[in-house]
Design an enzyme around this catalytic site. Structure first.
Site, PDB file in Angstrom:
ATOM      1  N   ARG A  20      37.087  37.088  39.122  1.00  0.00           N
ATOM      2  CA  ARG A  20      36.316  36.148  40.016  1.00  0.00           C
ATOM      3  C   ARG A  20      36.446  34.880  39.923  1.00  0.00           C
ATOM      4  O   ARG A  20      36.858  34.212  40.906  1.00  0.00           O
ATOM      5  CB  ARG A  20      34.976  36.649  39.585  1.00  0.00           C
ATOM      6  CG  ARG A  20      33.698  36.098  40.750  1.00  0.00           C
ATOM      7  CD  ARG A  20      33.272  34.676  40.640  1.00  0.00           C
ATOM      8  NE  ARG A  20      32.832  34.461  39.442  1.00  0.00           N
ATOM      9  CZ  ARG A  20      32.578  33.141  38.952  1.00  0.00           C
ATOM     10  NH1 ARG A  20      32.483  32.146  39.765  1.00  0.00           N
ATOM     11  NH2 ARG A  20      31.944  32.796  37.753  1.00  0.00           N
ATOM     12  N   HIS A 209      31.383  28.997  28.199  1.00  0.00           N
ATOM     13  CA  HIS A 209      32.302  29.308  29.364  1.00  0.00           C
ATOM     14  C   HIS A 209      32.853  27.898  29.252  1.00  0.00           C
ATOM     15  O   HIS A 209      32.555  27.057  29.761  1.00  0.00           O
ATOM     16  CB  HIS A 209      31.678  29.537  30.331  1.00  0.00           C
ATOM     17  CG  HIS A 209      32.690  29.706  31.484  1.00  0.00           C
ATOM     18  ND1 HIS A 209      32.611  30.852  32.259  1.00  0.00           N
ATOM     19  CD2 HIS A 209      33.176  28.863  32.228  1.00  0.00           C
ATOM     20  CE1 HIS A 209      33.746  30.521  33.306  1.00  0.00           C
ATOM     21  NE2 HIS A 209      34.151  29.430  33.243  1.00  0.00           N
ATOM     22  N   HIS A 211      36.122  25.223  29.817  1.00  0.00           N
ATOM     23  CA  HIS A 211      37.532  25.028  30.368  1.00  0.00           C
ATOM     24  C   HIS A 211      38.528  24.113  29.630  1.00  0.00           C
ATOM     25  O   HIS A 211      37.642  23.240  28.690  1.00  0.00           O
ATOM     26  CB  HIS A 211      37.100  24.137  31.788  1.00  0.00           C
ATOM     27  CG  HIS A 211      36.660  25.360  33.108  1.00  0.00           C
ATOM     28  ND1 HIS A 211      36.784  24.790  34.199  1.00  0.00           N
ATOM     29  CD2 HIS A 211      36.226  26.409  32.732  1.00  0.00           C
ATOM     30  CE1 HIS A 211      36.011  25.768  34.942  1.00  0.00           C
ATOM     31  NE2 HIS A 211      35.864  26.776  34.001  1.00  0.00           N
ATOM     32  N   CYS A 242      38.310  24.031  37.396  1.00  0.00           N
ATOM     33  CA  CYS A 242      37.407  23.214  38.206  1.00  0.00           C
ATOM     34  C   CYS A 242      37.949  22.536  39.412  1.00  0.00           C
ATOM     35  O   CYS A 242      38.851  21.506  39.190  1.00  0.00           O
ATOM     36  CB  CYS A 242      36.534  22.452  37.305  1.00  0.00           C
ATOM     37  SG  CYS A 242      35.450  21.343  38.014  1.00  0.00           S
TER      38      CYS A 242
END
Length: 301
Positions: A20, A209, A211, A242
């Site tokens: 996803r 979560h 990045h 992102c």
């Protein structure tokens, strides 16, 4: 040979977001049969939770327009959860039509991102989430909540910890079973991670979560584990990222995470060789090499 460290959990759940969060940023549409095989390979590698897709409007994310067809194709394995992201009540309706048993909603910790991503204010976003969560719970569907921009916002700068906690506690109060704290632009550092988790008081319902925009994802993960978090979001091959940060390098790669956890003697139930094989297989189909350092190293033998 593992070298354990004191103060870390014995087992960590890797919440796989590649199908996803990873694929949604791909410009070229990935065929639904490739997505289905990707998810099946992830399950074969030992994943027990794989975020499969999102019931977002196709105009917003064309890559996920095949959500219903994908779910119909899935060979759902016993013991594996296949949550989906839903943006609103219409998304929930579609998820329920396809027999989904777990969903996720996506909130913002800042005013600007709430306006740009949700077309809401920081406070009014909850008017959208409340009916989704309550209806889902009525149908026996578990709800996870993501909170984005928890460490910094490209328009507002550093996000105040108390603001993140206020948004997160409100989502948990609605009945969400888990809260994923997102470093959407990858600016967090280990001390900041520790302070935010401690501000919640209890880590039991928290996930993280990260990045890897500034190379901090693994260090931040270790800080979160030390603070008591036992669920970590990651994307196989490190795909995704992102769109709001220049030179963002994407999600924390599942393989990089598993390499670190195995070195610490922490159980995940995942087969690293199968994950690397899956990432190289997917990279061939996406037409570029995996950004994961571990995949790059092991794929070369």
């Amino acid at each position: 040979m593992p070298y354990p460290m004191e103060g870390l959990p014995r087992r960590v759940t890797v919440y796989e977001v590649g199908p996803r969060d990873g694929l949604q940023n791909e410009a070229a549409i990935v065929p639904v049969e490739v997505k289905a095989e990707f998810i099946d390979r992830l399950a074969d590698a030992g994943h027990t939770v794989i975020e499969a897709t999102s019931f977002v409007h196709p105009r917003w994310v064309p890559q996920l327009a095949d959500a219903g067809e994908l779910l119909a194709r899935l060979d759902r394995r016993p013991g594996v959860r296949y949550p989906v992201l839903v943006p609103n009540e219409r998304g929930l309706d579609r998820a329920l039509e396809h027999g989904v048993t777990e969903i996720a909603v996506f909130a913002s910790a800042t005013e600007t991102f709430a306006a740009k991503n949700l077309n809401r204010t920081l406070d009014s976003q909850f008017e959208m989430f409340e009916p989704v969560v309550s209806r889902a719970l009525e149908h026996g569907v578990q709800v996870r909540a993501y909170v984005s921009m928890c460490f910094g916002d490209p328009w507002e700068g550093p996000t105040p910890i108390e603001q993140v906690v206020a948004v997160g506690e409100r989502l948990l109060g609605l009945g969400c079973h888990e809260l994923s704290l997102g470093d959407t632009i990858g600016v967090g550092t280990p001390g900041h991670v520790t302070a935010l988790i401690e501000a919640f008081g209890s880590p039991e319902r928290l996930a993280v979560h990260f990045h890897d925009t500034y190379g901090q994802a693994l260090g931040n993960t270790l800080a979160a584990l030390r603070a008591g978090v036992t669920t970590v979001d990651a994307s196989t091959g490190g795909i995704g990222g992102c769109p709001y940060a220049e030179s963002a390098t994407g999600n924390l790669a599942t393989e990089d995470l598993v390499w670190m956890l195995e070195g610490l003697g922490i159980e995940t139930g995942l087969d690293l060789d199968k994950l690397v094989s899956t990432s190289t297989w997917l990279a061939d189909r996406l037409g570029r090499p995996s950004p994961s350092r571990v995949v790059q190293a092991l794929a070369k033998g």
